[in-house]
Design a protein around this motif. Sequence first.
Motif, PDB file in Angstrom:
ATOM      1  N   THR A 203       0.834  -1.198   0.000  1.00 61.48           N
ATOM      2  CA  THR A 203       0.000   0.000   0.000  1.00 61.48           C
ATOM      3  C   THR A 203       0.869   1.247   0.000  1.00 61.48           C
ATOM      4  OG1 THR A 203      -1.553  -1.242   1.406  1.00 61.48           O
ATOM      5  CG2 THR A 203      -1.985   1.107   1.069  1.00 61.48           C
ATOM      6  N   VAL A 205       1.187   4.941   0.699  1.00 56.80           N
ATOM      7  CA  VAL A 205       0.517   5.934   1.540  1.00 56.80           C
ATOM      8  C   VAL A 205       1.280   7.254   1.432  1.00 56.80           C
ATOM      9  CG1 VAL A 205      -0.160   6.527   3.898  1.00 56.80           C
ATOM     10  CG2 VAL A 205      -0.246   4.138   3.144  1.00 56.80           C
ATOM     11  N   LYS A 207       2.655  10.853   2.449  1.00 54.80           N
ATOM     12  CA  LYS A 207       2.994  11.545   3.690  1.00 54.80           C
ATOM     13  C   LYS A 207       3.758  12.831   3.372  1.00 54.80           C
ATOM     14  CE  LYS A 207       2.804   9.498   7.287  1.00 54.80           C
ATOM     15  NZ  LYS A 207       1.776   9.345   8.349  1.00 54.80           N
ATOM     16  N   ASP A 216       5.116   6.352   1.949  1.00 54.31           N
ATOM     17  CA  ASP A 216       5.404   5.247   2.857  1.00 54.31           C
ATOM     18  C   ASP A 216       4.788   4.018   2.208  1.00 54.31           C
ATOM     19  OD1 ASP A 216       6.646   6.884   4.629  1.00 54.31           O
ATOM     20  OD2 ASP A 216       5.133   6.764   6.206  1.00 54.31           O
ATOM     21  N   TYR A 218       3.903   0.334   2.558  1.00 55.41           N
ATOM     22  CA  TYR A 218       3.728  -0.733   3.550  1.00 55.41           C
ATOM     23  C   TYR A 218       3.597  -2.072   2.838  1.00 55.41           C
ATOM     24  CZ  TYR A 218       2.842   2.821   7.136  1.00 55.41           C
ATOM     25  OH  TYR A 218       2.959   3.876   8.000  1.00 55.41           O
ATOM     26  N   ASP A 220       2.481  -5.686   3.864  1.00 55.18           N
ATOM     27  CA  ASP A 220       1.855  -6.487   4.916  1.00 55.18           C
ATOM     28  C   ASP A 220       1.630  -7.920   4.458  1.00 55.18           C
ATOM     29  OD1 ASP A 220       1.214  -4.495   7.135  1.00 55.18           O
ATOM     30  OD2 ASP A 220       0.297  -3.500   5.411  1.00 55.18           O
ATOM     31  N   VAL A 245      -6.803  -4.463   4.548  1.00 55.13           N
ATOM     32  CA  VAL A 245      -5.438  -4.041   4.889  1.00 55.13           C
ATOM     33  C   VAL A 245      -5.110  -2.705   4.226  1.00 55.13           C
ATOM     34  CG1 VAL A 245      -2.985  -4.584   4.640  1.00 55.13           C
ATOM     35  CG2 VAL A 245      -4.586  -6.378   5.297  1.00 55.13           C
ATOM     36  N   MET A 246      -5.450  -2.573   2.946  1.00 55.27           N
ATOM     37  CA  MET A 246      -5.185  -1.324   2.222  1.00 55.27           C
ATOM     38  C   MET A 246      -5.896  -0.143   2.875  1.00 55.27           C
ATOM     39  SD  MET A 246      -5.272  -2.128  -1.858  1.00 55.27           S
ATOM     40  CE  MET A 246      -4.106  -3.244  -2.639  1.00 55.27           C
ATOM     41  N   ARG A 249      -4.177   0.951   6.070  1.00 56.16           N
ATOM     42  CA  ARG A 249      -2.925   1.678   5.825  1.00 56.16           C
ATOM     43  C   ARG A 249      -3.173   3.069   5.259  1.00 56.16           C
ATOM     44  NH1 ARG A 249       0.667  -0.221   9.219  1.00 56.16           N
ATOM     45  NH2 ARG A 249       1.340  -2.377   8.789  1.00 56.16           N
ATOM     46  N   LEU A 252      -3.553   6.141   7.378  1.00 57.08           N
ATOM     47  CA  LEU A 252      -2.371   6.735   7.994  1.00 57.08           C
ATOM     48  C   LEU A 252      -1.839   7.939   7.217  1.00 57.08           C
ATOM     49  CD1 LEU A 252      -0.413   3.446   8.872  1.00 57.08           C
ATOM     50  CD2 LEU A 252      -1.846   4.826  10.392  1.00 57.08           C
ATOM     51  N   SER A 253      -2.390   8.188   6.033  1.00 56.68           N
ATOM     52  CA  SER A 253      -1.935   9.324   5.236  1.00 56.68           C
ATOM     53  C   SER A 253      -2.256  10.639   5.945  1.00 56.68           C
ATOM     54  CB  SER A 253      -2.607   9.305   3.863  1.00 56.68           C
ATOM     55  OG  SER A 253      -2.263  10.449   3.119  1.00 56.68           O
TER      56      SER A 253
END
Length: 282
Positions: A203, A205, A207, A216, A218, A220, A245-246, A249, A252-253
Amino acid sequence: MINEKKDKKSKYPKRTVVYRDFSEDFDGGNLKEKKIDKSYKYERKSIFSKIFALALYRVILPPIAFIYTKFFSRDRYIGKKNFRKYTKSGVFVYGNHTQAAADAFTPNMLTFPRYCHVVISSKNFSLPVLGPILPLAGGIPLPTELSAVRNFTSAIKARCERGNTVVIYPEAHLWPYCPFVRPFSSGSFDYPVKLGKPVFVMTRVYKKRMMGIGSDVYIDGPIYPDTDIPVREAAWALAERVRSVMEGRLALSDVRVIEYVKAEECDTSSAGASAEAASDGE
């Protein structure tokens, strides 16, 4: 048709994109699809092709991928160490499709020096310079004709059984900086179910960084498909787990570079504004 509106009030989002359905592509160009039928050769067996592919993947692409992901997309990997433990036995990776070049280069950075193959649209063959060499760089084009499906499936199986990583972007269409998970069918999840291979979720993300926006990434997993139930049910369940899961994640943006707004919502908003203006004028 793409309808973009500049957002002048704040730095982010930089613009708003109005879409009508999830089958649209926002790749910035009108690339033509190449016909992929039963005559397309997924395996390049000539000595020249093998030598060129080896040089391309092991010598030419790595520095380009490193420079791009380090200084342009500004990738930072979370979960890479655990992921690399599984790359010798063949795995599937599913990612959100929000970058053109970075989504091609990042898998190379994750698996090097082992081979990584990315399932791509045949539209990519229309790209100047890069297009014709994509198959030698690990690209596996999706069939455009039913007659090619068997060969495509065999190609996926062969690469996985050789211990390579197969990357699939199940959203299918490129939406730059998209902050949410778009719909994807469970069809592309049949392969790990039938082959009994683990799945990882990649994923991207977005930031804020000191020098702008970075990614970022990720990784998983592993997620193992349920091989005790029918393939379709297992594929659907696997797709739902990947989606979950996506979504977790992407939460978190801390920035939205592009805001995607559905056309109906835009039309409703405009209609409401017009009605309000008319009412005020009475």
